[in-house]
Enzyme design. Structure first.
Site, PDB file in Angstrom:
ATOM      1  N   LYS A 212     109.386 -18.806  60.325  1.00 10.20           N
ATOM      2  CA  LYS A 212     108.836 -17.632  60.163  1.00 10.20           C
ATOM      3  C   LYS A 212     107.572 -17.697  61.814  1.00 10.20           C
ATOM      4  O   LYS A 212     106.664 -17.928  61.762  1.00 10.20           O
ATOM      5  CB  LYS A 212     107.860 -18.265  59.049  1.00 10.20           C
ATOM      6  CG  LYS A 212     108.563 -18.038  57.307  1.00 10.20           C
ATOM      7  CD  LYS A 212     107.633 -18.899  56.559  1.00 10.20           C
ATOM      8  CE  LYS A 212     108.671 -19.170  55.208  1.00 10.20           C
ATOM      9  NZ  LYS A 212     108.028 -20.001  54.552  1.00 10.20           N
ATOM     10  N   ASP A 247     107.603 -24.326  48.443  1.00  9.28           N
ATOM     11  CA  ASP A 247     106.848 -23.047  47.545  1.00  9.28           C
ATOM     12  C   ASP A 247     107.840 -22.739  46.466  1.00  9.28           C
ATOM     13  O   ASP A 247     106.834 -22.183  45.609  1.00  9.28           O
ATOM     14  CB  ASP A 247     106.418 -22.417  49.143  1.00  9.28           C
ATOM     15  CG  ASP A 247     107.030 -21.401  49.312  1.00  9.28           C
ATOM     16  OD1 ASP A 247     108.719 -21.552  49.282  1.00  9.28           O
ATOM     17  OD2 ASP A 247     107.078 -20.847  50.155  1.00  9.28           O
TER      18      ASP A 247
END
Length: 509
Positions: A212, A247
């Site tokens: 990311k 997550d």
């Protein structure tokens, strides 16, 4: 302003059937050339440039289309890669990492617990007050902190010291309702760390690699909980990590807390990932866990998936230019960090090879990541006759002034193509997981209600994207079976879920 590159075109006597689009290695995009004479140059007429723009758009759309046969290939490949990853097969493309979450929160948890959610350009800190089965989550407070770009490319100590400093400021704001019992008790944290980690226990895990857009030195191969604990000790912050989770794992925990039919969780934000509830006894890779539970949560790290994807030259060029070329291809095709950049690359190529934006190329259009993914859905929702919102974004983000209505419509079409492809591929990925669960259960899973918990900024804020996910799932499963699949937003699931997992794994219980 950067001048548009000189392009070879046809003299008007050449028939249109001699026009062919090829990939230019230098520009990384399509150029119109003549098979008869590639050295012919001539001024371009409005008529020919219009044909060129339309042909370019049509060719591009065909290369990133996702009809049902393509979706089926992607879903089947996802299922196959999930099975390879969960077995003992070496070199599988999907890591399929055990989460060490043996049991999900029951609802009996009580107390005050913190969550730290690190998974993108922002991180969140939360505190949650739990009051057991009857009252459940009584109160929450949170703060959002933007991570400076230099820290995303800095050192381990710099990043975690910054996180610990902001966590300390948040703790200082505790109100009267959030009071930790007196005694030798530390505040406990559920640490949502949304990067590939090889977990060794519920409260420890080794970073495999950053994704990311992060490239922090000195962290890969280290226990990220130890990195955070050391930073908190340097700040003299009296806290400890009770649970380290991804997550998606925290999202499934938060959603399952309210609905026992939740079996899958998917995050679609800056990056993307998915997890699901797996049967331990049926899988060799999980038998070493020595768990008393029959189920566990598997973190697929599906961003690494790459099989059978309808990629264009723009996807491949973006991948080559990224900080992790050859990796996270699914993530680069469907997640929020990259969709805007793919569109920018398409528009830049069109500006270089057609009359899309006239005779010059704005400098901003050549700047990587100058077009953000939120800009795409803003332009898609422009219903004005003259597409004034599209024009405003082109001016502010890409430096394109006074585009024609035709050009603005082309821009929206490019946005539609990339967003549609991303949403439909995400839906195919979900079906791949559903197919695995259904086959493992001998067809039982899809005969009853099953919930897919969704979270992440891309999913939450982009209505078109959500529709494309649901359409793909419905097309692949058929109307009857897809009626049993509920895809719903798990609001703040990853934050509250991490706090719930800290509670269910409290060191003081």
């Amino acid at each position: 302003m950067k001048r548009r590159q000189d392009i070879s075109y046809f003299h008007s006597p050449l028939p249109l059937n001699t026009m062919h689009f090829v990939i230019s290695p230098s520009a990384g995009c399509f150029k119109a050339v003549s098979w008869r004479n590639r050295n012919i140059t001539a001024p371009r007429s409005t008529e020919i440039s219009s044909v060129s723009t339309s042909s370019f758009l049509s060719d591009f759309q065909s290369k990133c289309a996702t009809p049902l046969p393509v979706l089926k290939q992607v879903a089947d490949a996802m299922e196959s890669d999930l099975r390879s990853g969960i077995s003992t097969v070496a070199g599988a493309s999907l890591p399929m990492l055990p989460s060490y979450v043996d049991s999900l929160p029951s609802g009996n948890e009580t107390g005050i617990f913190y969550a730290l959610d690190l998974g993108g350009t922002n991180f969140r800190v939360l505190r949650v007050l739990l009051r057991g089965k009857e009252k459940r989550v009584v109160d929450t407070e949170y703060d959002v902190v933007t991570i400076p770009q230099e820290l995303m490319l800095g050192t381990t100590e710099e990043l975690f010291d910054f996180i610990a400093s902001r966590l300390a400021l948040f703790v200082e704001k505790e109100g009267d309702r959030f009071q930790i019992p007196k005694g030798n008790i530390k505040r406990e944290i559920g640490f949502t760390f949304s990067f590939p980690v090889r977990q060794t226990s519920i409260d420890s895990g080794i970073l495999i690699k950053w994704t990311k857009g992060f490239k922090v030195s000195g962290t890969a191969g280290r226990d990220v909980v130890a990195c955070l604990n050391e930073a908190m000790e340097r700040r003299k912050l009296d806290m400890c990590v009770s649970a380290l989770v991804n997550d998606t794992v925290s999202t499934i925990a938060g959603a399952h807390y309210w609905d026992n039919d939740v079996m899958i969780a998917v995050i679609l934000g800056t990056g993307t990932n998915a997890c699901y509830i797996e049967d331990i006894s049926a899988n060799p890779k999980l038998r070493h866990l020595n768990s008393t539970s029959e189920k566990t949560i598997i973190n697929t790290e599906w961003g690494a998936f790459s099989s059978n994807l309808p990629l264009t030259v723009f996807d491949k060029d973006m991948d080559i230019a990224s900080i992790n070329p050859g990796e996270q291809i699914f993530e680069k095709t469907i997640s929020g960090m990259y969709l805007g950049e793919i569109v920018r690359r398409v528009l830049l190529c069109m500006a270089e090879t057609t009359e899309l934006f006239g005779d010059s190329i704005p400098e901003k259009l050549t700047t990587p990541f100058s077009l953000k993914t939120p800009d795409l859905w803003t332009m898609q929702q422009d219903n004005s006759d003259e597409l004034t919102v599209v024009e405003s974004i082109l001016e502010e983000s890409l430096g394109v002034y006074n585009p024609s209505l035709h050009s603005k419509k082309v821009v929206v079409e490019v946005c539609n193509s990339i967003v549609t492809r991303g949403g439909r591929l995400a839906g195919a990925g979900i079906v791949g997981i559903l197919q695995k669960l259904n086959e493992d259960s001998k067809g039982a899973v899809l005969k009853k209600r099953i919930v897919v918990a969704m979270d992440g900024g891309l999913y939450v804020k982009h209505p078109h994207y959500r529709i494309h996910i649901e359409d793909a799932v419905s097309e692949l499963l058929g109307p009857e079976i897809s009626n049993n699949v509920v895809i719903e937003h798990s609001k703040d699931g990853s934050g509250i879920g991490a706090a719930l997992l800290a509670a269910s794994n409290s060191k003081y219980n």
